[in-house]
Design a protein around this motif. Structure first.
Motif, mmCIF file in Angstrom:
data_model
loop_
_atom_site.group_PDB
_atom_site.id
_atom_site.type_symbol
_atom_site.label_atom_id
_atom_site.label_comp_id
_atom_site.label_asym_id
_atom_site.label_seq_id
_atom_site.Cartn_x
_atom_site.Cartn_y
_atom_site.Cartn_z
ATOM 1 N N TRP A 193 -9.211 25.026 -0.678
ATOM 2 C CA TRP A 193 -8.592 26.196 -1.297
ATOM 3 C C TRP A 193 -9.673 27.229 -1.619
ATOM 4 O O TRP A 193 -10.858 26.901 -1.737
ATOM 5 N N LEU A 197 -3.734 28.761 -1.246
ATOM 6 C CA LEU A 197 -3.291 27.430 -1.656
ATOM 7 C C LEU A 197 -3.876 26.338 -0.764
ATOM 8 O O LEU A 197 -4.166 26.569 0.419
ATOM 9 N N PRO A 198 -4.062 25.140 -1.317
ATOM 10 C CA PRO A 198 -4.736 24.074 -0.558
ATOM 11 C C PRO A 198 -3.992 23.700 0.717
ATOM 12 O O PRO A 198 -2.774 23.558 0.731
#
Length: 468
Positions: free
Chosen positions: A161, A80-81
């Motif tokens: 990401w 996830l970013p």
């Protein structure tokens, strides 16, 4: 006279006080009388992978001002970013996947506008070529294919990401430059997550070992998020991931629908244009941040019977000037040796990607501070000025080095371009108390520059003929 004496006494007292205060505030961080091959100290497990973190308080990492982490992303896993407070240089040790970055102030240059719809609503609305209203399925910043051997430069504060679209785990190792002038916080790695939660918390930070790490949206009130994004309160609460225990690497269900370019192998001409320049002015939004070090045809040193070494610095990848880091990729066969050398202007973090090697490191006191095997998954720091020699003990030894200078330089102790080769014979003769004939052998017997065989010492006699 008494006044001058009092003034001098007062000045001396202040000097001693500030010296003591400075010594307490900035103690000698480089206790490097003994180095060790390091392995991860913490493992953060997620639904579709894990993050392995090395102890950045270890003396050799603390002295170098860096921290280190390894990301193992399973097939269909999405990291996830997140962004960090430091410059980061990463290397894809295994697998393939997709990578995206969100650079502040840059436009969404990847757009899916293949479907034309009637003029309804305002989202993603534009004017088509034939006067009809155009609505995008999606638009986002650049997405790149990454593969084994890619080195990725990331500036502080840039959200990033990764997605594994292959069948084997995607393994990425990263070094974080905690001592960088761009890090305005303390010397601790601090990832800021835009989505997801880390139930185990930032176990490497004292005082936060038992605190789950939440994403940034979790800290705001739901009503603030709803007002800022023009969404309803329930959706705003969903962004906070309050009851989400999947971790920071989640498994994607169904197809992963992002706009992506063709694979590199399907566009060789475009890839070559990227390397030599395409005539467009490069900005921070379009700057290249990825280069591959696993192609022997681009090696700086190559010997088919021994191996190759490739380097990556700011001349090859200009963005490295801003993050002040560089990299080296090495691959040598069994019994090949990298001649003794030292880093002139950088610390070096050596991470083993394949195989094993015997490594010796010598410090400024002439002491051997490391003499042992390093194997796959381990790392060791080679501090600035410390001399190191590597000899492969497995069929193949492959490693990557991250260096704390955009244009790291090495000096060698042996070989055609070594420091000994540059010294007059008279200096060698008197410095080591050896005969002129012995001095000639010391100076001229090794004709290679970087890689050589380690099967045994050269025959005692005339300098040998250089191999092809």
């Amino acid at each position: 006279m008494a006044r001058v004496s009092s003034l001098l006494s007062f000045s001396l007292t202040l000097l001693i006080f500030f010296h003591g205060y400075t010594a307490q505030q900035f103690p000698n961080e480089c206790q490097l009388d003994q180095l060790n091959a390091l392995e991860p100290s913490h493992v953060l497990k997620s639904e579709a992978g894990r993050i392995e973190v090395w102890d950045h308080h270890a003396p050799q990492l603390r002295c170098s001002g860096v921290s280190f982490a390894r990301y193992v992303i399973e097939s269909k896993g999405l990291y996830l970013p997140s962004f960090v407070n430091t410059a980061k240089l990463s290397f894809v040790a295994q697998g393939r996947g997709l990578m995206g970055k969100v650079i502040p102030g840059c436009a969404e240059t990847f757009q899916d506008s293949s479907v034309f719809q009637p003029r309804q609503g305002r989202q993603f609305e534009g004017q088509g070529e034939e006067g009809q209203s155009q609505r995008f399925h999606d638009m986002h910043q650049k997405v790149e294919h990454i593969r084994s051997g890619d080195t990725i430069a990331t500036t502080p504060g840039v959200a990033q990401w990764f997605y594994n679209d292959g069948h084997q785990p995607l393994v990425i190792v990263s070094v974080f430059d905690l001592a960088s002038h761009q890090n305005q916080l303390d010397r601790n790695p601090r990832p800021f997550y835009l989505a997801g939660n880390n139930p185990q918390g930032q176990v490497w930070l004292h005082g936060r070992e038992q605190q789950p790490q939440k994403n940034i949206f979790s800290g705001f009130g739901p009503e603030v998020i709803a007002q800022a994004l023009k969404i309803d309160l329930q959706t705003a609460q969903q962004l906070q991931n309050q009851d989400d225990n999947r971790g920071n690497i989640v498994r994607v269900q169904g197809p992963f629908g992002v706009i992506r370019p063709p694979l590199r192998g399907q566009r060789p001409q475009e890839e070559e244009e990227e390397r030599v320049g395409n005539g467009l002015e490069e900005t921070i939004c379009s700057a290249r941040s990825v280069d591959n070090l696993d192609d022997p045809s681009r090696a700086d040193v190559y010997k088919p019977q021994l191996g190759y070494i490739s380097t990556l610095n700011s001349y090859d990848l200009p963005i490295l000037r801003f993050i002040r880091l560089s990299a080296l990729r090495g691959s040598i066969r069994q019994n090949a040796m990298v001649l003794p050398q030292w880093n002139a202007n950088a610390n070096s973090v050596l991470y083993v990607t394949d195989g094993e090697a015997q490594v010796q490191i010598v410090n400024d006191n002439g002491d051997r501070v490391f003499d042992g095997q390093v194997s796959q998954g381990q790392l060791i720091v080679v501090p600035q000025g410390f001399s190191v020699v590597k000899r492969a003990t497995s069929d193949q030894f492959r490693w990557v080095e991250f260096k704390t200078n955009a244009n790291a330089q090495i000096n060698t102790l042996a070989g055609r371009t070594s420091v000994l080769r540059g010294l007059p014979l008279a200096v060698i003769t008197n410095g080591f108390e050896i005969s002129p004939e012995e001095a000639k052998r010391v100076k001229f017997n090794t004709l290679e520059t970087t890689l050589t065989h380690s099967s045994g010492p050269a025959s005692y006699g005339r300098p040998r003929v250089a191999a092809a």
